[in-house]
Scaffold this motif. Structure first.
Motif, short mmCIF file in Angstrom:
data_model
loop_
_atom_site.label_atom_id
_atom_site.label_comp_id
_atom_site.label_asym_id
_atom_site.label_seq_id
_atom_site.Cartn_x
_atom_site.Cartn_y
_atom_site.Cartn_z
N PHE A 182 0.81 -1.21 0.00
CA PHE A 182 0.00 0.00 0.00
C PHE A 182 0.84 1.26 0.00
O PHE A 182 0.44 2.28 -0.57
N GLN A 183 2.01 1.23 0.62
CA GLN A 183 2.78 2.46 0.78
C GLN A 183 3.25 3.01 -0.57
O GLN A 183 3.32 4.22 -0.77
N GLY A 184 3.58 2.15 -1.50
CA GLY A 184 3.97 2.62 -2.82
C GLY A 184 2.84 3.32 -3.55
O GLY A 184 3.04 4.33 -4.23
N LEU A 185 1.61 2.80 -3.40
CA LEU A 185 0.45 3.43 -4.02
C LEU A 185 0.18 4.80 -3.41
O LEU A 185 -0.21 5.74 -4.12
N VAL A 186 0.36 4.92 -2.10
CA VAL A 186 0.15 6.21 -1.44
C VAL A 186 1.16 7.24 -1.96
O VAL A 186 0.80 8.39 -2.27
N ILE A 187 2.41 6.85 -2.06
CA ILE A 187 3.44 7.78 -2.55
C ILE A 187 3.16 8.18 -4.00
O ILE A 187 3.33 9.35 -4.38
#
Length: 538
Positions: free
Chosen positions: A360-365
């Protein structure tokens, strides 16, 4: 006017055929993912017939509610920029056309800017629902009209909120007030969603039959049946059950057309009557202040440092950027507090949730980068030629934009890579993997945003909200999503290693290979994006 807009769009698409084909292919891939993902979810629910219908209806209404709130957050600054601050408005009003028609076009343009992406994300879900239930053609028409009418309501509300803002805001401060109000609305909405405490679902005693029946009965009753998302959900369900035009759809269409029509008429009348004054500049003489310490430090770096001083000043003076930073901070706080409140019992469950966080963190960035990194070249506007006359080469200008994008995205990457794993309770090895993956996402996505923004700038955009919605912005989101998924695929190996009960992944030969592959993939994306921008940018 509409034909002129469509002709401009057609010519801009014809000028970039390769990018259009790539963006269309990736867009169809995202739509297919939403379509078949919804079908898989519905097949999973069909195994539990006692709760499938209730969960299906409430999930659909929840999707409508969340996306409507997202449209509302962007509707106020979008309406302010499109209706009152666009450069083509004086030209359109000079035509022999009633002002009501001009502002009707502007309201439709505001709808397209703010609600297009949520609409394209919702329609595949509803079409998959119709295919699963073998609905008629009439259902698909009802579902499409329900979505279009539903997202028109927050757009009309945003246009209505812009009217008192441009009247009562201090001269030249309407945009700042709009950014502050959007940040307050976003924080209130996020706090309201957090107050529902969705983690309570994990604490239900589903093994107890009485508790299960009580929960389903409570879940069956809509929390807010008077809200338009409940009307849209009711219209979709009635269209599934029997053919015809549901009364809920008629009410939703009448309300949407009334809200949009009234907002367009009010905006046109207010503009002609001189109601608008908050966008007018104010001439205020202020004493010159000496440069700050950080400005003097950057100025020692030469022309590139002077560019950074200018960019930081412009960024801090832009209320839209500040409002986005506030919303990002609130979202990260919501994300981490929700993780802390979840009852994560057992090491296996903790590691599974940790893997979901890594994905998920890559999508948020990537989602933040389309607002902060991609528009850096476009925000120069028509004055870009003035920057090119500065004693800075094309490579220096490109690298200065890249470093600025890194500085904007790095705090988010550190928060997701360091703080969130600590909240989840991951072991030290996976915390290090999370930090390395977040930094890799920041390095690659910042370069991808700056590179695509340099190749496909939109310096002629009539308002700032059009820049991320351009063809290059869509391409950035799609390629950024693929890059984030690639990092998540690489992270699957250390997570599997931890699930097997082993430790010391990074010091093992597999860990060295994983780190090498992640480094090569990140550098390949970053260097290819920057090299392409250096060759193709003007």
């Amino acid at each position: 006017m509409l034909r002129l807009r469509l002709r401009i769009l057609r010519h801009s698409l014809a000028a970039r055929p390769l990018a259009v084909l790539v963006a269309a292919a990736l867009g169809l891939g995202v739509a297919a993912l939403a379509f078949y993902g919804t079908l898989a979810f519905l097949r999973f629910l069909s195994a539990y017939p006692f709760a499938a219908g209730v969960v299906e209806v409430r999930s659909l209404e929840g999707l409508f509610l969340v996306l409507s709130a997202a449209v509302l957050l962007s509707a106020l600054p979008g309406a302010l920029a499109v209706l009152y601050d666009s450069r083509d408005l004086p030209l359109l009003l000079a035509w022999p056309l009633p002002a009501a028609r001009v502002f009707t076009l502007k309201v439709v343009e505001t709808y397209a800017v703010t609600a297009l992406v949520p609409t394209l994300l919702t329609l595949p879900v509803l079409y998959a629902l119709g295919v699963f239930h073998e609905a008629s053609i009439g259902y698909h028409l009802v579902a499409t009209l329900a979505v279009l009418a539903l997202y028109a309501l927050p757009v009309g509300l945003g246009v209505g909120l812009a009217l008192p803002l441009v009247r009562f805001a201090p001269a030249g401060r309407a945009r700042e007030w709009a950014g502050a109000l959007s940040a307050v609305l976003g924080g209130a909405m996020i706090y309201g969603l957090r107050a529902l405490r969705p983690e309570a679902l994990f604490r239900q005693e589903f093994a107890n039959e009485a508790a299960l029946k009580a929960f389903i009965q409570q879940f069956q009753n809509p929390a807010a049946p008077f809200l338009p998302p409940a009307w849209a959900g009711r219209a979709v369900q009635e269209a599934l059950e029997q053919p015809g035009i549901p009364p809920a759809l008629v009410g939703l269409l009448v309300l949407a057309l009334g809200v949009l029509g009234a907002s367009a008429l009010a905006a046109g009348y207010a503009y002609q009557a001189g109601w608008v004054r908050g966008l007018e500049g104010a001439s205020v003489l202020r004493a010159a202040r000496p440069p700050a310490a950080w400005e003097r430090a950057l100025a020692r770096l030469g022309s590139v440092g002077a560019l950074w001083v200018r960019d930081v000043r412009l960024f801090l003076r832009d209320p839209n950027q500040i409002a986005q930073l506030v919303l990002v901070a609130v979202l990260v706080l919501l994300y981490t507090t929700s993780l802390a409140a979840m009852p994560l019992e057992g090491a296996v469950f903790v590691r599974v949730v940790g893997f979901l966080h890594l994905a998920f963190q890559g999508l948020v960035i990537a989602g933040v980068g389309v607002r902060l990194a991609y528009p850096l070249y476009s925000f120069e506007g028509p004055g870009y030629w003035l920057v090119r006359t500065a004693p800075v080469g094309r490579l220096g200008l490109l690298l200065s934009r890249y470093v600025l994008a890194l500085l904007l995205l790095l705090p988010l990457g550190l928060a997701l890579g360091l703080y969130a794993p600590a909240v989840i309770g991951l072991d030290p090895g996976l915390r290090t993997v999370s930090l390395i993956s977040a930094l890799a996402a920041v390095v690659g996505l910042a370069a991808l945003g700056v590179g695509l923004g340099a190749v496909w700038p939109n310096r002629e955009a009539s308002n700032a909200s059009e820049v991320p919605m351009s063809l290059g912005g869509l391409l950035y989101m799609l390629l950024g999503t693929l890059f984030a998924f690639g990092i998540a695929a690489l992270d699957a190996r250390p997570v599997y290693w931890a699930l097997s009960g082993r430790s010391g992944f990074l010091s093992s030969p597999e860990g060295v290979l994983w780190l090498a592959l992640l480094t090569v993939a990140t550098l390949a994306v970053a260097l290819a994006s920057l090299a392409w921008a250096y060759v193709r940018s003007d």
